[in-house]
Design a protein around this motif. Structure first.
Motif, PDB file in Angstrom:
ATOM      1  N   LEU A 107       0.840  -1.189   0.000  1.00 43.39           N
ATOM      2  CA  LEU A 107       0.000   0.000   0.000  1.00 43.39           C
ATOM      3  C   LEU A 107       0.878   1.244   0.000  1.00 43.39           C
ATOM      4  CD1 LEU A 107      -2.624  -1.084   2.696  1.00 43.39           C
ATOM      5  CD2 LEU A 107      -2.801  -1.294   0.204  1.00 43.39           C
ATOM      6  N   GLN A 108       0.574   2.175  -0.897  1.00 43.17           N
ATOM      7  CA  GLN A 108       1.294   3.442  -0.942  1.00 43.17           C
ATOM      8  C   GLN A 108       0.594   4.439  -0.028  1.00 43.17           C
ATOM      9  OE1 GLN A 108       4.029   3.006  -3.006  1.00 43.17           O
ATOM     10  NE2 GLN A 108       4.799   4.754  -1.876  1.00 43.17           N
ATOM     11  N   GLY A 109       1.245   5.546   0.272  1.00 42.67           N
ATOM     12  CA  GLY A 109       0.690   6.505   1.214  1.00 42.67           C
ATOM     13  C   GLY A 109      -0.065   7.636   0.564  1.00 42.67           C
ATOM     14  N   GLY A 110       0.292   8.852   0.916  1.00 43.47           N
ATOM     15  CA  GLY A 110      -0.366  10.021   0.356  1.00 43.47           C
ATOM     16  C   GLY A 110      -0.861  10.982   1.426  1.00 43.47           C
ATOM     17  N   PRO A 111      -2.175  10.952   1.765  1.00 47.87           N
ATOM     18  CA  PRO A 111      -3.178  10.012   1.250  1.00 47.87           C
ATOM     19  C   PRO A 111      -3.501  10.273  -0.217  1.00 47.87           C
ATOM     20  CG  PRO A 111      -4.243  11.710   2.563  1.00 47.87           C
ATOM     21  CD  PRO A 111      -2.773  11.935   2.704  1.00 47.87           C
ATOM     22  N   GLY A 112      -3.827   9.203  -0.913  1.00 48.73           N
ATOM     23  CA  GLY A 112      -4.262   9.333  -2.291  1.00 48.73           C
ATOM     24  C   GLY A 112      -3.261   8.885  -3.325  1.00 48.73           C
ATOM     25  N   CYS A 113      -2.185   8.193  -2.907  1.00 53.44           N
ATOM     26  CA  CYS A 113      -1.179   7.754  -3.877  1.00 53.44           C
ATOM     27  C   CYS A 113      -1.360   6.274  -4.210  1.00 53.44           C
ATOM     28  CB  CYS A 113       0.222   8.017  -3.350  1.00 53.44           C
ATOM     29  SG  CYS A 113       0.578   9.790  -3.202  1.00 53.44           S
ATOM     30  N   SER A 114      -1.087   5.950  -5.459  1.00 49.80           N
ATOM     31  CA  SER A 114      -1.352   4.620  -5.984  1.00 49.80           C
ATOM     32  C   SER A 114      -0.246   3.637  -5.627  1.00 49.80           C
ATOM     33  CB  SER A 114      -1.481   4.689  -7.510  1.00 49.80           C
ATOM     34  OG  SER A 114      -1.478   3.394  -8.081  1.00 49.80           O
ATOM     35  N   PHE A 149      -0.644  -5.531  -5.731  1.00 53.82           N
ATOM     36  CA  PHE A 149      -0.685  -4.072  -5.738  1.00 53.82           C
ATOM     37  C   PHE A 149      -2.111  -3.646  -6.087  1.00 53.82           C
ATOM     38  CE2 PHE A 149       3.583  -5.421  -6.811  1.00 53.82           C
ATOM     39  CZ  PHE A 149       4.397  -4.601  -6.037  1.00 53.82           C
ATOM     40  N   ILE A 150      -2.765  -2.950  -5.164  1.00 52.76           N
ATOM     41  CA  ILE A 150      -4.142  -2.500  -5.366  1.00 52.76           C
ATOM     42  C   ILE A 150      -4.185  -0.982  -5.294  1.00 52.76           C
ATOM     43  CG2 ILE A 150      -6.502  -2.556  -4.480  1.00 52.76           C
ATOM     44  CD1 ILE A 150      -6.031  -5.293  -3.386  1.00 52.76           C
ATOM     45  N   GLU A 151      -4.832  -0.367  -6.279  1.00 46.84           N
ATOM     46  CA  GLU A 151      -4.979   1.086  -6.276  1.00 46.84           C
ATOM     47  C   GLU A 151      -6.148   1.457  -5.362  1.00 46.84           C
ATOM     48  OE1 GLU A 151      -3.268   3.190  -9.922  1.00 46.84           O
ATOM     49  OE2 GLU A 151      -4.904   1.985 -10.712  1.00 46.84           O
ATOM     50  N   GLN A 152      -5.813   2.018  -4.213  1.00 48.30           N
ATOM     51  CA  GLN A 152      -6.819   2.385  -3.226  1.00 48.30           C
ATOM     52  C   GLN A 152      -6.387   3.649  -2.509  1.00 48.30           C
ATOM     53  OE1 GLN A 152      -6.915   1.635   0.676  1.00 48.30           O
ATOM     54  NE2 GLN A 152      -4.784   2.258   0.396  1.00 48.30           N
ATOM     55  N   GLY A 205       1.503   4.148   6.920  1.00 46.69           N
ATOM     56  CA  GLY A 205       1.631   3.917   8.351  1.00 46.69           C
ATOM     57  C   GLY A 205       0.293   4.016   9.056  1.00 46.69           C
ATOM     58  N   LYS A 206      -0.708   4.557   8.362  1.00 50.10           N
ATOM     59  CA  LYS A 206      -2.092   4.519   8.844  1.00 50.10           C
ATOM     60  C   LYS A 206      -2.896   3.459   8.098  1.00 50.10           C
ATOM     61  CE  LYS A 206      -4.273   8.141  10.091  1.00 50.10           C
ATOM     62  NZ  LYS A 206      -4.992   9.434  10.130  1.00 50.10           N
ATOM     63  N   TYR A 207      -2.730   3.392   6.772  1.00 45.73           N
ATOM     64  CA  TYR A 207      -3.471   2.393   5.996  1.00 45.73           C
ATOM     65  C   TYR A 207      -3.205   0.970   6.486  1.00 45.73           C
ATOM     66  CZ  TYR A 207      -4.399   5.805   2.175  1.00 45.73           C
ATOM     67  OH  TYR A 207      -4.815   6.865   1.406  1.00 45.73           O
ATOM     68  N   VAL A 208      -1.925   0.650   6.717  1.00 45.62           N
ATOM     69  CA  VAL A 208      -1.550  -0.732   7.045  1.00 45.62           C
ATOM     70  C   VAL A 208      -2.165  -1.190   8.368  1.00 45.62           C
ATOM     71  CG1 VAL A 208       0.388  -2.250   7.618  1.00 45.62           C
ATOM     72  CG2 VAL A 208       0.523  -0.762   5.613  1.00 45.62           C
ATOM     73  N   PRO A 209      -1.985  -0.448   9.477  1.00 43.67           N
ATOM     74  CA  PRO A 209      -2.649  -0.894  10.711  1.00 43.67           C
ATOM     75  C   PRO A 209      -4.169  -0.923  10.589  1.00 43.67           C
ATOM     76  CG  PRO A 209      -0.976   0.762  11.193  1.00 43.67           C
ATOM     77  CD  PRO A 209      -1.147   0.742   9.704  1.00 43.67           C
TER      78      PRO A 209
END
Length: 509
Positions: A107-114, A149-152, A205-209
């Motif tokens: 998962l990429q960060g951002g928020p909003g990055c693919s 790899f999922i674009e979310q 670091g927020k998406y993963v947990p």
């Protein structure tokens, strides 16, 4: 003439794609990073002539297209037409009897990055050359494991929001991703015994947990131990039990707990020599304002002031990027992934995605960043406490990141109220030796591990692909699977050099 005009139009789009996407991100929010860090500073007057490594296709033919095992859309909400686009790569060297080989989600960060940014720049099977062909990444994370790899969230990249609203909080982001993961595993029933390892960096670091905790809680509800979770969230009643298992989670240079991480920002910059004492006092005053805004739950104001703090430090130090203070340009400052995915022949290969003429793919979505903006400064560290009771957790950190680096993550990890708090604080930190040299410092107690990697920045697997690969494999094999691992003792310095990214030398001091 019509054909000529169309070809000219496409050519102009390709030339402009990198610049347009960056300009769009800067217009939406100067903090938005193509790398997923959410805060990127690029010195535009630096011109680099980057030499590409040769493509490594069959018979030295250039690699024009990736070769995923599968790709396409995963349903999120059928009624509203929301879907997430994905690519999956099977393990290159899966051993015999590999029906339980883990699948690694990035998962990429951002928020909003693919996540496709990471796929082409960080840890996927390929890197993008100057001529927009591909070269093999010898440090790819799918050597031993499947990689997904999922674009979310929806609204990012090729993913479709349909009539659904882009989520504006971590719980709804996780709910959407959970449904996409369910769809992926249901479409591949033979994968359902293969544990999912959730990984990501920066704002992930927020998406993963969040997604890992969602999976844990959904499983706990189905198996009758939801009441044992210390920090349950209000999941919807119609959440299905997961058809897959959670193996563990790894966070790289993450932004997880805004208050504690902001509190050390000025000290980190000063200790790295980026600012002097007077500038440190200015930065400390700004960070105190940020912390007060967080405590007052003025979330958007806190995010904006936090960005101003980072801009002050970057400006005062003349840093191209705080994500790796050695660099003379920001990570992927020319947006090569954007340019690659905005080629007509790539779109044709991907099938049911918009044509280049109709839609320019961007590694980061300004719209998603804007909608998620108020959520950035909200902490998810308590979710990690629950996860540590059940699953292995790795925090890995590049040494030269002045934004979300070692001290920043130590600040929130040291405040975790979990059963291993005291033991982890007192645990020894061991040298991790690769090629006869110290590659990093590894610390472990119970289910929590932390690895500080030398000579790397915010994007560890990009900065040193082989070391990033060895790190993942060592942790997954020993802590997720309970198996022995010693490949780092068998690699050579030449292996490391063969896998190296040429831009690390040319973009860094």
């Amino acid at each position: 003439m019509a054909s000529l005009n169309r070809d000219t139009f496409v050519f102009v789009i390709l030339l402009a794609s990198a610049g347009v996407s960056l300009a769009t991100r800067d217009f939406a929010a100067t903090r938005l990073s193509a790398a997923g860090g959410g805060r990127k500073y690029i010195r535009d007057d630096v011109v680099i002539s980057k030499k590409s490594k040769p493509s490594s296709g069959d018979d030295d033919e250039p690699i024009l297209l990736p070769k995923p095992t599968s790709f396409g859309y995963l349903d999120v909400n059928k009624d509203k037409g929301s879907q997430m686009f994905y690519m999956y790569y099977e393990a290159q060297e899966a051993p015999a009897g590999s029906e339980r080989v883990p699948i690694v989600l990035w998962l990429q960060g951002g928020p909003g990055c693919s996540s496709f940014f990471g796929m082409f720049y960080i840890n996927g099977p390929y890197f993008v050359n100057d001529d927009l062909t591909l070269r093999e990444n010898l440090g790819a994370w799918n050597r031993l494991y499947g990689t997904l790899f999922i674009e979310q969230p929806i609204g990012v990249g090729f993913s479709k929001k349909g009539s659904a609203a882009i989520p504006d909080n971590e719980l709804d982001v996780a709910w959407d991703l959970y449904r996409a993961l369910q769809a992926f595993y249901k479409a591949n029933p033979s994968f359902q015994d293969r544990p999912l390892v959730v990984t990501g960096e920066s704002y992930a670091g927020k998406y993963v947990p969040s997604i890992a905790h969602f999976i844990l809680q959904a499983s706990a509800r189905a198996n009758g131990f939801e009441h044992k979770l210390k920090h349950p969230r209000p999941l919807k009643e119609d959440v299905e039990p997961p058809v897959f298992t959670l193996g563990g989670l790894a966070i790289g240079n993450g932004f997880t707990d805004a208050e504690s991480q902001t509190a050390v920002q000025a000290e980190v910059a000063w200790s790295m020599g980026l600012i002097d004492g007077a500038q440190r006092r200015v930065a400390e005053a700004i960070q105190a304002e940020v912390i007060e805004l967080v405590r007052s739950k003025q979330w958007r104001a806190a995010r904006n002031r936090s960005d101003e703090l980072l801009h002050f430090i970057a400006g005062a130090s003349g840093s191209a990027t705080l994500e790796d203070v050695r660099r003379n340009t920001g990570y992927d400052s020319r947006n090569m992934g954007d340019a690659f995915l905005n080629q007509p022949h790539v779109r044709a290969f991907l099938g049911d995605v918009p044509r280049v003429e109709d839609y320019l793919w961007e590694s980061c979505s300004p719209e998603v960043d804007r909608i998620m903006g108020h959520d950035v400064m909200k902490s998810v560290k308590n979710l990690v406490i629950d996860l540590l009771d059940y699953k292995p957790v790795l925090i890995y950190l590049g040494q030269w990141d002045a934004e979300c680096g070692v001290a920043s993550n130590d600040a929130w990890v040291s405040t975790l109220a979990w059963k291993g708090h005291g033991g982890f604080a007192e645990a020894p930190r061991d040298f991790w030796i690769v090629n006869g040299r110290i590659a990093g410092y590894w610390k472990k107690y119970g289910t929590l591990e932390q690895l500080v990697l030398r000579n790397t920045g915010h994007m560890v697997p990009h900065d040193n692909p082989l070391v990033g690969q060895l790190m993942l494999e060592r942790w997954v094999e020993t802590s997720v699977r309970g198996l022995p691992y010693n490949r780092e003792k068998q690699t050579t310095q030449q292996d490391e050099e063969d896998a190296a990214n040429p831009d690390q030398a040319e973009h860094s001091t």
